[in-house]
Design an enzyme around this catalytic site. Sequence first.
Site, short mmCIF file in Angstrom:
data_model
loop_
_atom_site.label_atom_id
_atom_site.label_comp_id
_atom_site.label_asym_id
_atom_site.label_seq_id
_atom_site.Cartn_x
_atom_site.Cartn_y
_atom_site.Cartn_z
N HIS A 29 1.87 4.51 -3.00
CA HIS A 29 1.92 5.72 -2.61
C HIS A 29 3.52 6.80 -3.61
O HIS A 29 3.31 7.80 -3.89
CB HIS A 29 2.39 6.24 -1.70
N HIS A 51 0.87 -1.01 0.00
CA HIS A 51 0.23 0.03 0.62
C HIS A 51 0.74 0.80 0.32
O HIS A 51 0.74 2.44 -0.97
CB HIS A 51 -1.34 0.21 1.37
N GLU A 52 2.24 1.22 0.95
CA GLU A 52 2.33 2.45 1.25
C GLU A 52 3.57 2.59 -0.16
O GLU A 52 3.67 4.04 -0.90
CB GLU A 52 3.57 2.64 2.10
#
Length: 656
Positions: free
Chosen positions: A175, A171-172
């Site tokens: 980003h 998920h990170e």
Amino acid sequence: MTFFEQQHQARQETKKLVFLFALAVIAIVLAVNLAMALLWNFKFGGHHEVLRSYPKGFFAINTLITLALIGGGTLIQTFNLRDGGDAVALMAGGRLISPATGDLQERRLLNVVEEMALASGIACPKVYLLEHEDAINAFAAGYNQNEAVVAVTRGTLNRLTRDELQGVVGHEFSHILNGDMRLNVHLIGVLFGIQMIAGFGQQLMNFGRFSSSSRDDKGPPWQLVMLFAGLALFVVGYIGIFFGRLIKSAVSRQREFLADASAVQFTRNPEGIGGALRKIGGLTDGNRIGSQIDHQNAEQLSHLFLGSVRPNLLDGWFATHPPLTERLQRIYGRSMGPLEAPELPQPLADNTARLADLPFAAAGFASAVTPSQLPSSVSTVAATPTLEFGNSSSRSPLSPQLDGAVRDSAGACAVVYALLLGEGAERETQLALLKKEAPQQAALTSFLAETIVQLPLSARLPLVDLAAPALRQLPQAARDRLLAIVEQLIAADSRITLAEFVLQTILTRRLAPRAGRLVPIRFNRLSDLRNDIALLLSLVAHVAVPSTCADVVATRLAAFLRGAQACPELQLAAQDYCDGASLSFPRVRQALDNANQLAPLAKPQLIKALLAAAEDGKPLEITSADILRAICAGIEAPIPPAVAATYQAYPWQFDN
């Protein structure tokens, strides 16, 4: 949506942010002037004389002071965040995890981050731990992908399985790869400015509370006026908080959906990020949410995190994150309930050596090894210690010596030097230079070079990505020293090879004084850089077609024209091709610097053209992949899948 489309959208979101920021400033200025007018009447309006007017410039002064506080606060906080991800992580109370850590939970986290970085073809981020946060949460921050940091809470390590941890890290990484971080860091500075009024009001209340209570004949005592003024500004300051949450919700909610989807794509396992989110739900009770962050800066950083940092009355349209139920619905395609999130058993450490105890690890890496000690030291680490988590374990694919070296700053420098060592007389010249310029690392460099030469070519350049966190721990003076020694090693034989250029380009982009800082956009179209792009296409064509190829000149020209066809607006022709004699690496570096200043949506077309020049209906050769990797690093773009596949042939799978 691609990385470049996300960057373009981020620029559009920035316009929205500017509009909302301007709206917030107008609202705050009006509210401050209204509050000051009421206070003026409170102090001077209730006496024998009727107040006929406010002092000259009353509202102008109020407005200027308010604008100075907002603008000053934004500029100060933006300056404080000039170091990007590291500054944000420290602001959140993070502790940098050493790449050579012997803590098994931290080692597991670093290995997951390393796997994701190697698969993505970017520099491995630094990793921070929010030690005192028991909830499940994480964030990524930085100005670009090669200086990013990833931070996780202690609760994330204690409560998530390895698959769930991979989902959070995936998920990170979304980003990082989708260009979200730069806008998020900008947002921190902007929000600090518009929320400064509340802080100034707090200071006025404190000043009024502790000042003398003398009164005059013109109204209430100044102490009371200060208290009321501070209270009024404190209340007005909540306009900034309101707009802050409005701005966050406007730019971050859809990005969380995208990051969740990307985590599933990266890990090929919806139970990873899905399980982590379900455990956040399982930790939630009536007074606390499972992703709650207790640090004093939590509200200011709330838009960066995986989950909501605090319950808030403004949830709903003004929430920084979508509801957990909606996120889970999108991941699984159906409603999913919460999971219990107890602390998991600690990793098994019995009879397992700590990495920090190895001869090549931690602080003693370079200084503890001398030429006479080297062979016996090597023999003591013949096997990498197995890090056990539950019933599964595996080993690093690297030798124990390289595995330790890339995790230590001094050892990582030696790895870089070893990658540059040549053969025969050239090596002797380079080692003599190292004994003079870096005597503590000369013997280690020589030994590691013998280990590196046994690796397949596709496994060598990724060593620089693995070493990135350790190299970035060096102070800037030491980084500059490393880059200077690299330049001297390259110049030892009075020529520069392709491999040397690739390595130097990547190191410079990641370690130079301006690395990680914002790069302004100066060119909106590829046509603005026609000659530079012709040069880069010529370089790729030259590398992709070996000199042993039959009719090499015609084949290289054909490769150049394939790339040119992918950029028809440039109208490149055969006469624009640069042959080997006109290809100089200083010119290439200048072309990369210019291309790095292209608008986001112009870069994918450039990469597509470069790929077209390198590919000829078959998998990329490692030399072509290396030059494309260097170009992508030079223009701060992720490597395309075709390039990543060249390096994924080596089993970069670390311990569980």
